[in-house]
Design an enzyme around this catalytic site. Structure first.
Site, mmCIF file in Angstrom:
data_model
loop_
_atom_site.group_PDB
_atom_site.id
_atom_site.type_symbol
_atom_site.label_atom_id
_atom_site.label_comp_id
_atom_site.label_asym_id
_atom_site.label_seq_id
_atom_site.Cartn_x
_atom_site.Cartn_y
_atom_site.Cartn_z
ATOM 1 C CB SER A 401 -19.181 50.447 44.415
ATOM 2 O OG SER A 401 -20.254 50.843 43.599
ATOM 3 C CB THR A 402 -18.109 48.974 49.817
ATOM 4 O OG1 THR A 402 -17.445 50.181 49.433
ATOM 5 C CG2 THR A 402 -17.333 48.345 50.956
ATOM 6 C CB THR A 403 -18.716 43.484 49.192
ATOM 7 O OG1 THR A 403 -19.685 42.438 49.325
ATOM 8 C CG2 THR A 403 -17.345 42.923 49.514
#
Length: 582
Positions: A401-403
């Protein structure tokens, strides 16, 4: 028809076929990749002449383009986009987390910024012990123990000081407007809230924001407003990052972490003392290009460089991208590189990371020589880049869960930036409209390996956890030719390495490269992206000795590539991203 063109056409045809397969077979497992229900592997290439913004959410992309249209730089656009992402994609990143940024400025070259979280000063070696036993990952991840001192705002402020053109406060306007007016809950956000509903419901502030009165996720299309976040942004816009780190807001963060059922120990002094760092980027010459990225404590670019460095000693360039042999070689270099990563890479302020030795041509040639064309290594052991060093590996988990965002402005300034709160919705601890990270679970939960040796990536006060985030810029003759990165936990390394292999070894365009079905190994099973054509190679791979696992691969690789015609973007079809340019 030449071989390179034939390959491009073959991959394009496969990509179109994969989109149909994904729709026919249904979505991938929602706990890892809920966006698969609404995404396909088909995307049209986006081109522009002088500027480009690529992010994981249309509202963030539009905020970045708005800054460019107002005369802002790539730095300005990246910051405005990130502040919006913290609102509309809160499961992935935000001001309660951290990140890494790579900045190219014409005439000045490359800079990188380390906004990684740090361990509170009061922490002990046995941070993740509970009742005398090492906590499970699930216990640790949603607790106050997992919260590190956030670094994102300090890093953004430092980068703006070096490369911003618009006033700091201007960059906050789009996010403040959206927080006050509200934004529509997307299918991806709804699915992630639903998947984490029980954990969010356990945290009062998160429950009040993400769930309705009946405790259900807000439906798709619901207009979600966040006036608390708007107020925080207004204060930071006017007062700078000090309004976050040395203020009543800092008191609130400290209190929220301490009040958790498994309390943490972030203090006001920790927040006040936090500093983002300028670091020299890590670069490696590879064929006619220079591969550049964030140096440790991020292991991402280093491991990607090792993989590309070994692949050039294999027949990879002549293989078809979805063939069993291509998957075999890509998985094998992954095993070898991840073995080194786990043994040697951690925060360089605490560990002497032998990064140049790990990238030395002779070392990579020797590592590649271990690969057999007809048999998998199974499980690779770390190499010995230095004669007198002793490895101490760990099995640290990183959740996806990163961007990532990539931006180029009309002057040639480039930003490649990856940010994170760690697992979906971070620690689930919410303070005044934003979530606090759980990045300290990127350390080894047990400080010692199976042989009793202290892990290089163990918890120590002030230390920055090892990361796989891999913002990168590829240079040719001193100029950028590719900017890219991805979310995805430790699989970030596979995603970025695969995209670079596609573009640099197989001559794919940016969109074809990010749309390739994923495969690779992190030194355990050979992983194939579920519901795609690569699963057809499972039997052939097992015949080569691979343990094969089919699973979702929730990447979000976003690429900008320079061409003779201008700029082209690759937007990962597995997420809700958008590319816009001028």
């Amino acid at each position: 028809m030449n071989h390179a063109l034939m390959r491009r056409l073959t991959v394009l045809a496969l990509t179109l076929a994969l989109a149909g397969q994904a729709c026919a077979r249904g979505p991938a497992a929602p706990d890892l990749n809920p966006e698969a229900a609404t995404a396909s592997l088909q995307r049209d290439k986006v081109s522009s002449s002088k500027s480009m913004v690529v992010t994981a959410h249309p509202l963030a992309t539009r905020a970045g383009l708005r800054m460019l249209d107002q005369g802002g730089s790539a730095v300005d656009a990246a910051i405005a986009s990130q502040l919006v992402l913290g609102l509309v994609e809160p499961q992935s990143s935000g001001i309660g987390g951290g990140g890494f940024m790579l900045l190219f400025q014409p005439g000045k070259g490359l800079l990188s910024y380390d906004g990684r979280e740090t361990v509170p000063a009061a922490s002990t070696l046995n941070r993740f012990e509970l009742n005398g036993k090492t906590m499970s990952f699930k216990q640790a991840v949603n607790s106050g123990r997992s919260v590190g001192v956030p670094g994102l705002l300090r890093a953004l402020e430092l980068m703006h000081r070096d490369g911003g053109a618009l006033p700091w406060a201007t960059l906050f306007v789009p996010a403040i407007e959206l927080a006050e007016q509200g934004f529509a809950v997307t299918p991806r956000l709804h699915a992630l809230i639903a998947d984490n509903r029980a954990e969010l419901a356990d945290k009062p502030a998160a429950r009040a924001y993400f769930l309705d009165a009946q405790g259900q996720p807000w439906p798709v299309g619901h207009r979600l407003r966040n006036p608390d976040y708007a107020q925080v942004l207004k204060r930071v816009a006017q007062q700078g990052a000090d309004a976050f780190y040395d203020s009543e807001l800092a008191d609130d963060m400290v209190a929220a972490v301490a009040a958790d059922p498994v309390p943490g120990d972030v203090s006001k002094a920790d927040l006040r003392a936090y500093r983002a760092l300028r670091r020299d980027p890590l670069c490696m010459d590879w064929q006619r290009w220079a591969l550049c990225g964030m140096a440790p404590p991020s292991s991402g670019p280093l491991t990607v460089m090792q993989m590309l460095g070994m692949l050039q000693h294999t027949p990879m360039a002549s293989l078809e991208p979805l063939s069993a042999q291509a998957i075999h070689y890509f998985a094998e270099v992954g095993r070898l590189a991840f073995a080194d990563r786990d043994a040697w890479v951690a925060d360089p302020a605490f560990v002497a990371v032998p990064q140049q030795a790990l990238l030395a041509p002779d070392y990579l040639r020797a590592r590649a020589a271990l690969i057999r064309p007809d048999r998998s290594l199974g499980h690779a052991l770390p190499g010995q880049p230095l004669d007198d060093a002793v490895p101490a590996a760990d099995s640290t988990l990183e959740l996806p869960s990163t961007t990532h965002l990539s931006v180029v402005d009309a002057t040639g300034q480039v930003v490649s930036m990856t940010t994170s709160v760690e697992s979906a919705f971070g620690s689930k601890i919410m303070v005044q409209g934003f979530l606090l990270n759980n990045q300290l679970t990127d350390f080894a939960l047990s400080p010692r390996d199976e042989a009793g040796r202290l892990s290089v990536n163990r918890v120590q006060p002030g230390k920055r956890p090892r990361s796989s985030m891999a913002p990168m810029i590829v240079m040719e003759q001193g100029k950028p030719v590719i900017a890219l990165g991805s979310p995805g936990g430790s699989a970030i390394i596979l995603y970025v390495a695969q995209a670079l292999t596609g573009m640099l070894m197989w001559d794919l365009d940016a969109q074809q490269a990010v749309s390739l079905p994923h495969y690779g190994s992190r030194n355990w099973a050979t992983e194939l992206e579920a519901n795609t054509a690569v699963t057809e190679q499972a039997q052939a791979l097992r015949a080569l000795g691979h343990e094969v696992r089919e699973q979702p691969f929730p990447s979000g690789t976003h690429v900008i590539r320079w061409t003779a015609q201008g700029l082209e973007a690759g937007v990962d079809p597995r997420r809700e991203g958008l590319a816009l340019g001028r």
